[in-house]
Scaffold this motif. Structure first.
Motif: not given
Length: 79
Positions: A20-26
């Motif tokens: 989820e955090t990687e998706k937010l960064i993306s």
């Protein structure tokens, strides 16, 4: 970062939190004006992941559960 063997031992809650955090960064990468902060954000995320993975499994689960709850709450507030 954890290698593939270590990744299998990461609690499901933490795997979901990391995803989820990687998706937010993306998503942040697509926003104008955020590119100047992305390296700093990615570095902090990498450091946080490392710290979580160094904890005992029970603590990892508890920490990731709390973080997922907060993240979900923030996402719902922003919708």
């Amino acid at each position: 970062m954890a290698n593939a063997a270590q990744q299998d031992n990461v609690p499901q809650q933490c795997q979901k939190l990391f995803k989820e955090t990687e998706k937010l960064i993306s998503q942040a990468e697509k926003q104008p004006g955020t590119h100047t902060q992305l390296n700093k954000i990615k570095s902090k995320l990498k450091q946080s992941k490392k710290q979580i993975l160094e904890m005992e499994v029970a603590t990892q689960i508890k920490s990731c559960d709390v973080a997922l709850t907060k993240l979900t709450s923030i996402q719902q507030d922003n919708q």
